[in-house]
Design a protein around this motif. Structure first.
Motif, PDB file in Angstrom:
ATOM      1  N   LYS A  25      38.672  -0.026  41.779  1.00 48.03           N
ATOM      2  CA  LYS A  25      37.626   0.499  40.899  1.00 48.03           C
ATOM      3  C   LYS A  25      36.368  -0.362  40.867  1.00 48.03           C
ATOM      4  O   LYS A  25      35.538  -0.240  39.958  1.00 48.03           O
ATOM      5  N   ALA A  26      36.204  -1.232  41.866  1.00 47.60           N
ATOM      6  CA  ALA A  26      34.967  -2.018  41.929  1.00 47.60           C
ATOM      7  C   ALA A  26      33.760  -1.101  42.073  1.00 47.60           C
ATOM      8  O   ALA A  26      32.678  -1.401  41.552  1.00 47.60           O
ATOM      9  N   CYS A  27      33.941   0.025  42.766  1.00 47.89           N
ATOM     10  CA  CYS A  27      32.833   0.969  42.945  1.00 47.89           C
ATOM     11  C   CYS A  27      32.413   1.580  41.618  1.00 47.89           C
ATOM     12  O   CYS A  27      31.213   1.757  41.350  1.00 47.89           O
ATOM     13  N   GLU A  28      33.392   1.914  40.772  1.00 53.18           N
ATOM     14  CA  GLU A  28      33.081   2.479  39.465  1.00 53.18           C
ATOM     15  C   GLU A  28      32.276   1.495  38.632  1.00 53.18           C
ATOM     16  O   GLU A  28      31.278   1.856  37.998  1.00 53.18           O
ATOM     17  N   VAL A  29      32.720   0.251  38.637  1.00 50.02           N
ATOM     18  CA  VAL A  29      32.056  -0.774  37.832  1.00 50.02           C
ATOM     19  C   VAL A  29      30.641  -1.030  38.342  1.00 50.02           C
ATOM     20  O   VAL A  29      29.680  -1.107  37.569  1.00 50.02           O
ATOM     21  N   VAL A  71      37.742   6.971  40.875  1.00 51.48           N
ATOM     22  CA  VAL A  71      38.839   6.581  41.762  1.00 51.48           C
ATOM     23  C   VAL A  71      40.107   7.295  41.317  1.00 51.48           C
ATOM     24  O   VAL A  71      40.649   7.029  40.246  1.00 51.48           O
ATOM     25  N   ALA A  72      40.558   8.229  42.149  1.00 54.29           N
ATOM     26  CA  ALA A  72      41.762   8.997  41.841  1.00 54.29           C
ATOM     27  C   ALA A  72      42.995   8.249  42.324  1.00 54.29           C
ATOM     28  O   ALA A  72      42.984   7.621  43.393  1.00 54.29           O
ATOM     29  N   MET A  85      41.494   7.597  46.186  1.00 54.43           N
ATOM     30  CA  MET A  85      40.234   8.080  46.724  1.00 54.43           C
ATOM     31  C   MET A  85      39.124   7.887  45.705  1.00 54.43           C
ATOM     32  O   MET A  85      39.255   8.275  44.544  1.00 54.43           O
ATOM     33  N   SER A  86      38.025   7.307  46.165  1.00 55.52           N
ATOM     34  CA  SER A  86      36.843   7.181  45.317  1.00 55.52           C
ATOM     35  C   SER A  86      35.966   8.404  45.533  1.00 55.52           C
ATOM     36  O   SER A  86      35.310   8.542  46.564  1.00 55.52           O
ATOM     37  N   ASP A  87      35.961   9.294  44.553  1.00 58.18           N
ATOM     38  CA  ASP A  87      35.214  10.549  44.660  1.00 58.18           C
ATOM     39  C   ASP A  87      33.787  10.354  44.152  1.00 58.18           C
ATOM     40  O   ASP A  87      33.505   9.443  43.360  1.00 58.18           O
ATOM     41  N   ALA A 142      29.786  -3.027  46.751  1.00 59.10           N
ATOM     42  CA  ALA A 142      30.859  -3.713  46.024  1.00 59.10           C
ATOM     43  C   ALA A 142      32.238  -3.479  46.605  1.00 59.10           C
ATOM     44  O   ALA A 142      33.176  -4.222  46.283  1.00 59.10           O
ATOM     45  N   CYS A 143      32.417  -2.467  47.463  1.00 58.79           N
ATOM     46  CA  CYS A 143      33.749  -2.118  47.966  1.00 58.79           C
ATOM     47  C   CYS A 143      34.309  -3.241  48.834  1.00 58.79           C
ATOM     48  O   CYS A 143      33.736  -3.573  49.875  1.00 58.79           O
TER      49      CYS A 143
END
Length: 309
Positions: A39-43, A77-78, A128-130, A209-210
C-alpha cells in the motif's frame, strides 16, 4: 468537439482533443504478479495529492482497509485470497506463492522457506493496485456539462474540481466505476496521474513509491511492449494464467491509459470483463432524435396548412 465517441481502432487521444505537437501518450502498466500489497502507492498518492484519509475500516475477513476506488482513495490495493487454481500442480502453486523471488524480482523469500515452517500450496494471494484507467474513449468527458473533465496533452483525463458542479453524470458514465463524489462537497474526484508531476518531468507519486516496480510509468507504447514481453516470460516460467487487461486499442473503450497484467479473470479483481464506453450510442441517438423532431415539425406544418385550406 473531439471524436470521443468514435469506437474501435487505434487513436491518440491528445491530438484528437486538439493538441498540436503533443508529447507521447503516458500511462501506467501495473504488473500484479510482483505486487506485495504494501500500500505504499496508496500512501504516496494521498500525501502528494492531499487526498483525505479514508479511515481504518477493516472489511470483514480481509487485509483490505479501503475496499474500492473512491473520492478519498485514488489508488486501491485489492487483496484476493483464493484456492489454488484447478489443474495446477502443488509445485506450480508453490512457485506462485513465491512472490517477487520467483517472478523475477529481487527480495522476499517465499513463505516458510528457511523458517522451518511448511509451505502452503493450497491457496494463493492475488494483489492488485487499481486506479483510474484514463480511457482512450472516455465517457466521462462526453457527459460532463461544465468542462470540468478534460483531456491533457499526455492523453490522460483530469477533473478540475474548481468548476465541477457535482451533477454526478461522470459517475454513472464510467464503465469501471472509478469516479466518486466526496460527501462533504459533492464534487467528483479521481486519479489525475499526477498531472502536476508529469508537467515537471517527474514520475507519478504511486509509481515512484512502489518498491517492486509493480506500478510502471512511461510512454504507453513502450509499456505495452514491456508488458507483452513480461507475459511471455511468465508463461515460460509455468504461469499460464498471466494475461493483459486494458491494453488492446480495439476493445470497447479503445484501450486504457492504465492497464494491468492479471493472474486470473478480471472479475476476480473486481474489473468488468468486457468494458464498453457507455456513450457509444449517443451520436446515433441524437441523429434519431433530430430526424424525429424534423418529422414532427413537417407533420405539424402540413396539418396547419391543411386546416387553413
Amino acid at each position: 468537439m473531439p471524436h470521443a465517441n468514435a469506437l474501435y481502432g487505434p487513436l491518440d487521444p491528445a491530438p484528437d482533443a486538439g493538441y498540436v505537437d503533443a508529447p507521447p501518450r503516458m500511462g501506467f502498466f501495473t504488473d500484479t504478479s510482483v505486487c506485495i500489497g504494501c500500500k505504499a502507492c496508496e500512501v504516496a498518492c494521498k500525501e502528494w495529492n492531499g487526498v483525505p484519509q479514508s479511515g481504518l475500516d477493516l472489511l470483514g475477513m480481509s487485509y483490505d482497509n479501503t475496499g474500492a476506488l473512491t473520492a478519498n482513495s485514488w489508488r486501491h490495493v485489492a487483496f484476493v485470497e483464493q484456492p489454488r487454481p484447478s489443474g495446477s500442480s502443488p509445485a506450480a502453486a508453490a512457485r506462485m506463492s513465491g512472490g517477487p523471488e520467483f517472478l523475477g524480482m529481487p527480495g522476499a523469500q517465499p513463505p516458510g522457506r528457511g523458517t522451518g515452517v511448511e509451505e502452503r500450496t493450497d491457496f494463493r494471494w492475488l494483489m492488485m493496485s487499481d486506479v483510474c484507467k484514463h480511457c482512450t474513449h472516455a465517457a466521462c468527458l462526453d457527459v460532463c456539462p461544465t468542462g470540468s473533465l478534460f483531456r491533457t496533452e499526455f492523453g490522460t483525463v483530469v477533473v478540475q474540481e474548481d468548476i465541477c458542479n457535482g451533477c454526478g453524470y461522470c459517475i454513472s458514465a464510467c464503465p469501471y466505476g472509478v469516479i466518486d463524489q466526496r460527501k462533504d462537497d459533492g464534487r467528483a474526484w479521481k486519479c489525475t496521474l499526477c498531472y502536476d508531476r508529469l508537467g515537471a518531468g517527474q514520475t507519478p507519486a504511486c509509481a515512484q513509491a512502489c518498491p517492486t516496480e509493480s506500478i510502471q510509468y512511461g510512454p504507453l507504447d513502450e509499456l505495452r511492449e514491456r508488458a507483452a514481453a513480461r507475459v511471455e516470460v511468465l508463461h515460460e516460467r509455468g504461469v499460464p494464467e498471466a494475461r493483459l487487461y486494458g491494453h488492446d486499442p480495439n476493445d470497447g473503450v479503445g484501450g486504457d491509459g492504465a492497464f494491468f497484467l492479471l493472474l486470473d479473470e478480471p472479475e476476480v479483481y473486481g474489473l468488468p470483463p468486457d468494458p464498453v464506453v457507455t456513450t457509444r450510442d449517443l451520436p446515433a441517438m441524437w441523429k434519431r432524435a433530430g430526424l424525429a423532431a424534423m418529422t414532427m415539425a413537417v407533420a405539424t406544418a402540413v396539418a396547419f396548412l391543411g386546416r387553413r385550406q
